[in-house]
Design a protein around this motif. Structure first.
Motif, PDB file in Angstrom:
ATOM      1  N   VAL A 100       0.835  -1.205   0.000  1.00 24.90           N
ATOM      2  CA  VAL A 100       0.000   0.000   0.000  1.00 24.90           C
ATOM      3  C   VAL A 100       0.867   1.251   0.000  1.00 24.90           C
ATOM      4  CG1 VAL A 100      -1.672   1.351   1.321  1.00 24.90           C
ATOM      5  CG2 VAL A 100      -1.951  -1.133   1.117  1.00 24.90           C
ATOM      6  N   TRP A 101       1.867   1.278   0.868  1.00 21.90           N
ATOM      7  CA  TRP A 101       2.742   2.446   0.972  1.00 21.90           C
ATOM      8  C   TRP A 101       3.607   2.619  -0.277  1.00 21.90           C
ATOM      9  CZ3 TRP A 101       1.900   6.259   4.040  1.00 21.90           C
ATOM     10  CH2 TRP A 101       1.277   6.060   5.282  1.00 21.90           C
ATOM     11  N   ILE A 102       4.117   1.515  -0.804  1.00 17.65           N
ATOM     12  CA  ILE A 102       4.986   1.607  -1.988  1.00 17.65           C
ATOM     13  C   ILE A 102       4.223   2.181  -3.174  1.00 17.65           C
ATOM     14  CG2 ILE A 102       6.323   0.282  -3.675  1.00 17.65           C
ATOM     15  CD1 ILE A 102       6.876  -1.746  -1.363  1.00 17.65           C
ATOM     16  N   VAL A 103       3.036   1.650  -3.423  1.00 10.68           N
ATOM     17  CA  VAL A 103       2.248   2.105  -4.571  1.00 10.68           C
ATOM     18  C   VAL A 103       1.731   3.525  -4.347  1.00 10.68           C
ATOM     19  CG1 VAL A 103       0.168   1.691  -5.933  1.00 10.68           C
ATOM     20  CG2 VAL A 103       1.616  -0.226  -5.276  1.00 10.68           C
ATOM     21  N   LEU A 104       1.276   3.820  -3.134  1.00 17.08           N
ATOM     22  CA  LEU A 104       0.756   5.159  -2.851  1.00 17.08           C
ATOM     23  C   LEU A 104       1.848   6.216  -2.990  1.00 17.08           C
ATOM     24  CD1 LEU A 104      -1.455   7.093  -1.934  1.00 17.08           C
ATOM     25  CD2 LEU A 104      -0.916   6.491   0.439  1.00 17.08           C
ATOM     26  N   LEU A 105       2.993   5.984  -2.369  1.00 17.07           N
ATOM     27  CA  LEU A 105       4.086   6.961  -2.452  1.00 17.07           C
ATOM     28  C   LEU A 105       4.645   7.049  -3.870  1.00 17.07           C
ATOM     29  CD1 LEU A 105       5.971   6.213   0.901  1.00 17.07           C
ATOM     30  CD2 LEU A 105       4.457   8.141   0.380  1.00 17.07           C
ATOM     31  N   GLY A 106       4.682   5.915  -4.571  1.00 15.43           N
ATOM     32  CA  GLY A 106       5.132   5.932  -5.959  1.00 15.43           C
ATOM     33  C   GLY A 106       4.186   6.751  -6.830  1.00 15.43           C
ATOM     34  N   THR A 107       2.896   6.588  -6.607  1.00 19.18           N
ATOM     35  CA  THR A 107       1.895   7.359  -7.355  1.00 19.18           C
ATOM     36  C   THR A 107       2.048   8.850  -7.094  1.00 19.18           C
ATOM     37  OG1 THR A 107       0.325   5.510  -7.255  1.00 19.18           O
ATOM     38  CG2 THR A 107      -0.583   7.700  -7.709  1.00 19.18           C
ATOM     39  N   LEU A 108       2.219   9.219  -5.833  1.00 17.79           N
ATOM     40  CA  LEU A 108       2.394  10.628  -5.481  1.00 17.79           C
ATOM     41  C   LEU A 108       3.680  11.189  -6.085  1.00 17.79           C
ATOM     42  CD1 LEU A 108       1.254  10.580  -1.731  1.00 17.79           C
ATOM     43  CD2 LEU A 108      -0.013  11.450  -3.711  1.00 17.79           C
ATOM     44  N   SER A 109       4.712  10.359  -6.164  1.00 19.92           N
ATOM     45  CA  SER A 109       5.975  10.804  -6.760  1.00 19.92           C
ATOM     46  C   SER A 109       5.802  11.117  -8.238  1.00 19.92           C
ATOM     47  CB  SER A 109       7.054   9.730  -6.574  1.00 19.92           C
ATOM     48  OG  SER A 109       7.331   9.510  -5.212  1.00 19.92           O
ATOM     49  N   PHE A 110       5.100  10.237  -8.951  1.00 22.11           N
ATOM     50  CA  PHE A 110       4.829  10.507 -10.365  1.00 22.11           C
ATOM     51  C   PHE A 110       3.922  11.728 -10.509  1.00 22.11           C
ATOM     52  CE2 PHE A 110       6.567   6.341 -11.327  1.00 22.11           C
ATOM     53  CZ  PHE A 110       7.095   6.529 -12.602  1.00 22.11           C
ATOM     54  N   GLY A 111       2.996  11.880  -9.574  1.00 23.35           N
ATOM     55  CA  GLY A 111       2.143  13.059  -9.592  1.00 23.35           C
ATOM     56  C   GLY A 111       2.950  14.332  -9.408  1.00 23.35           C
ATOM     57  N   ALA A 279       0.762   4.394 -11.243  1.00 22.04           N
ATOM     58  CA  ALA A 279       0.061   3.511 -10.311  1.00 22.04           C
ATOM     59  C   ALA A 279      -0.279   2.172 -10.966  1.00 22.04           C
ATOM     60  CB  ALA A 279      -1.218   4.185  -9.810  1.00 22.04           C
ATOM     61  N   LEU A 280      -0.813   2.222 -12.184  1.00 23.67           N
ATOM     62  CA  LEU A 280      -1.174   0.986 -12.895  1.00 23.67           C
ATOM     63  C   LEU A 280       0.055   0.127 -13.149  1.00 23.67           C
ATOM     64  CD1 LEU A 280      -3.754   2.379 -15.495  1.00 23.67           C
ATOM     65  CD2 LEU A 280      -4.242   1.021 -13.449  1.00 23.67           C
ATOM     66  N   GLY A 281       1.160   0.752 -13.557  1.00 25.99           N
ATOM     67  CA  GLY A 281       2.388   0.002 -13.794  1.00 25.99           C
ATOM     68  C   GLY A 281       2.916  -0.629 -12.523  1.00 25.99           C
ATOM     69  N   SER A 282       2.871   0.111 -11.421  1.00 21.27           N
ATOM     70  CA  SER A 282       3.361  -0.401 -10.135  1.00 21.27           C
ATOM     71  C   SER A 282       2.528  -1.587  -9.661  1.00 21.27           C
ATOM     72  CB  SER A 282       3.324   0.717  -9.088  1.00 21.27           C
ATOM     73  OG  SER A 282       4.131   1.808  -9.474  1.00 21.27           O
ATOM     74  N   ILE A 283       1.221  -1.488  -9.824  1.00 25.09           N
ATOM     75  CA  ILE A 283       0.328  -2.575  -9.407  1.00 25.09           C
ATOM     76  C   ILE A 283       0.557  -3.814 -10.265  1.00 25.09           C
ATOM     77  CG2 ILE A 283      -2.091  -3.287  -9.266  1.00 25.09           C
ATOM     78  CD1 ILE A 283      -2.688  -0.263  -8.651  1.00 25.09           C
ATOM     79  N   ALA A 284       0.810  -3.604 -11.561  1.00 29.83           N
ATOM     80  CA  ALA A 284       1.081  -4.735 -12.450  1.00 29.83           C
ATOM     81  C   ALA A 284       2.346  -5.464 -12.009  1.00 29.83           C
ATOM     82  CB  ALA A 284       1.222  -4.245 -13.890  1.00 29.83           C
TER      83      ALA A 284
END
Length: 363
Positions: A100-111, A279-284
Motif C-alpha cells: 500500500v505504501w509503496i504504490v501510494l508513495l510511488g503514485t504521489l511521486s509521479f504526480g 500507479a497501474l504500472g506499479s500494481i502490475a
C-alpha cells in the motif's frame, strides 16, 4: 486507519469484524474517494482558475479546434484525484501493508513530476514543459525505486521474474535485468502511455478506471491463497490490500469525471495522467501481471505506439503514417466528432479489459 482502530477496539465495537474484509473496505474506499472529489472539486477548480489565468496552454501543432473549444480550461485537476485517493486509502487501508505504501508513495511521486511539468507549462505560457530527457530520467529513478521496494516485499522466487499469461506456473527470471525492465519499461511506459492518451475530455480517465477495476480484481485474487491456487496464478501474499488503493482510485476517478465530462471544467494534466499510469504500472509489477497490463491497457499502448510510429516514420522517410498523433487526434483530423472518438475508445478499453481478465482462467 479505520482498520487499525477496529483491530484495537476489537469486540468493544459491534460489527467491527467487517473491517477484516477487503471487499467491505474497498467499497468504503470507493465511496469515500468519490465524496471527497465531489466536495472539494468545485473549490479546487475555482482555485486553479484563479491561479492559472489563461488555463492550460494548448499545443499550437494540435487540432486547431482545440484553440477555440478548450482555451481557458485549467489543468492540474490530477491534484483532485491524488488528494481523494490518498485520504481514502489512508482511511480504509491496512497501513502495515508495505504494498500500500509503496504504490501510494510511488503514485504521489509521479504526480509530483507531472505537477512540475504542468507548472512549467503554465509559468512559461506554452505547451512545452520540463525537458523530456530530464522528466524521463526522474521517472526512471522513481520507477526503479518502486521496483526495488516491491521486489524486496515479495517471495524471492517471484522478485525478479515475469509471469507469462495463458501458461501455468511459467516464469521468466530476468535476474538483475528485471529491475531495469520492470522499472523503466513497465512503470515509466505505463505512466507516459496514459499521459499521451489524455488529449480529449474524458478520454483518459474512463479507460484508467476500467484498467484499475480489472487490476483491483487481479490484486484481490493474487493476494488470496485459495483463489490463486484455484486459478493457478502466482500467489503474492499481501497484494490483496492493493484493492483498497485501487478502489480509492476508481472512486476518485468517478468524482473527477463529473468535472471532466465534455465540455471539461478541468483537465487532469500531467499531474494526474503520469500518476495514474505510474500507479497501474506499479500494481502490475506487484501482482506479477506486467504482460497482462499491456492487454488490459491496450488502448494506452496503441496511443503510445502511434506516436512512436509517427516519429520514426517521419525521421526515416519524411512522411507521416497518421494525420496526427497520438491516435485520437488522427481520428479528429479525419472528421470524427470528439464524443464519438471518446466513447468508441471507451468501448475498446472494455473489450481489451475483458480479454486481459480472461487470461486468469485460460491457462
Amino acid at each position: 486507519m479505520l482498520y487499525h482502530l477496529m483491530q484495537y477496539f476489537g469486540d468493544a465495537v459491534p460489527g467491527s469484524n467487517v473491517f477484516n474484509y477487503i471487499t467491505f473496505r474497498a467499497g468504503g474506499a470507493v465511496m469515500t474517494a468519490m465524496i471527497i472529489s465531489f466536495l472539494i472539486g468545485p473549490w479546487m477548480i475555482d482555485r486553479l482558475k484563479m491561479r492559472q489565468g489563461k488555463g492550460q496552454p494548448i499545443r499550437e501543432d494540435g487540432p486547431q479546434s482545440h484553440l477555440i473549444t478548450k482555451v481557458g480550461t485549467p489543468t492540474m485537476g490530477g491534484l483532485l484525484i491524488l488528494v481523494a485517493v490518498s485520504l481514502s486509502t489512508l482511511l480504509w487501508g491496512n497501513l502495515s501493508n508495505p504494498y500500500v505504501w509503496i504504490v501510494l508513495l510511488g503514485t504521489l511521486s509521479f504526480g509530483l513530476i507531472g505537477f512540475a511539468d504542468d507548472y512549467s507549462k503554465i509559468k512559461g505560457g506554452h505547451s512545452a514543459g520540463v525537458s523530456g530527457r530530464v522528466k524521463l530520467l526522474i521517472e526512471s529513478i522513481v520507477a526503479l525505486a518502486i521496483v526495488l521496494c516491491l521486489s524486496s516485499s515479495m517471495p524471492a522466487s517471484l522478485s525478479t521474474s515475469f509471469a507469462v499469461p495463458f501458461f501455468k506456473d511459467f516464469l521468466i527470471d530476468f535476474g538483475i535485468w528485471f529491475f531495469a525492465f520492470g522499472g523503466v519499461f513497465v512503470i515509466v511506459g505505463s505512466s507516459n502511455a496514459v499521459n499521451l492518451t489524455d488529449g480529449l475530455d474524458g478520454l483518459a480517465i474512463v479507460p484508467s478506471m476500467i484498467a484499475a477495476a480489472s487490476f483491483g480484481l487481479i490484486a484481490y485474487l493474487v493476494g488470496n491463497a485459495i483463489f490463486a491456487d484455484y486459478l493457478q496464478i502466482h500467489y503474492v501474499p499481501g497484494t490483496g490490500e492493493l484493492a483498497i488503493f485501487i478502489a480509492a482510485l476508481i472512486g476518485a476517478g468517478l468524482g473527477f469525471l463529473w468535472f471532466n465530462a465534455p465540455p471539461a471544467m478541468v483537465f487532469m494534466g500531467d499531474t494526474g495522467s503520469l500518476a495514474i499510469g505510474g500507479a497501474l504500472g506499479s500494481i502490475a509489477v506487484a501482482t506479477k501481471h506486467e504482460i497482462v497490463l499491456a492487454i488490459i491497457g491496450g488502448l494506452f499502448v496503441l496511443e503510445a505506439l502511434s506516436v512512436i510510429v509517427q516519429v520514426a516514420s517521419f525521421k526515416m522517410t519524411g512522411k507521416r503514417v497518421f494525420a496526427m498523433a497520438p491516435l485520437h487526434h488522427h481520428f479528429e483530423q479525419r472528421g470524427w466528432a470528439e464524443p464519438t472518438i471518446v466513447i468508441r475508445f471507451w468501448i475498446i478499453a472494455v473489450i481489451l479489459a475483458l480479454i486481459g481478465l480472461s487470461t486468469l482462467k485460460l491457462r
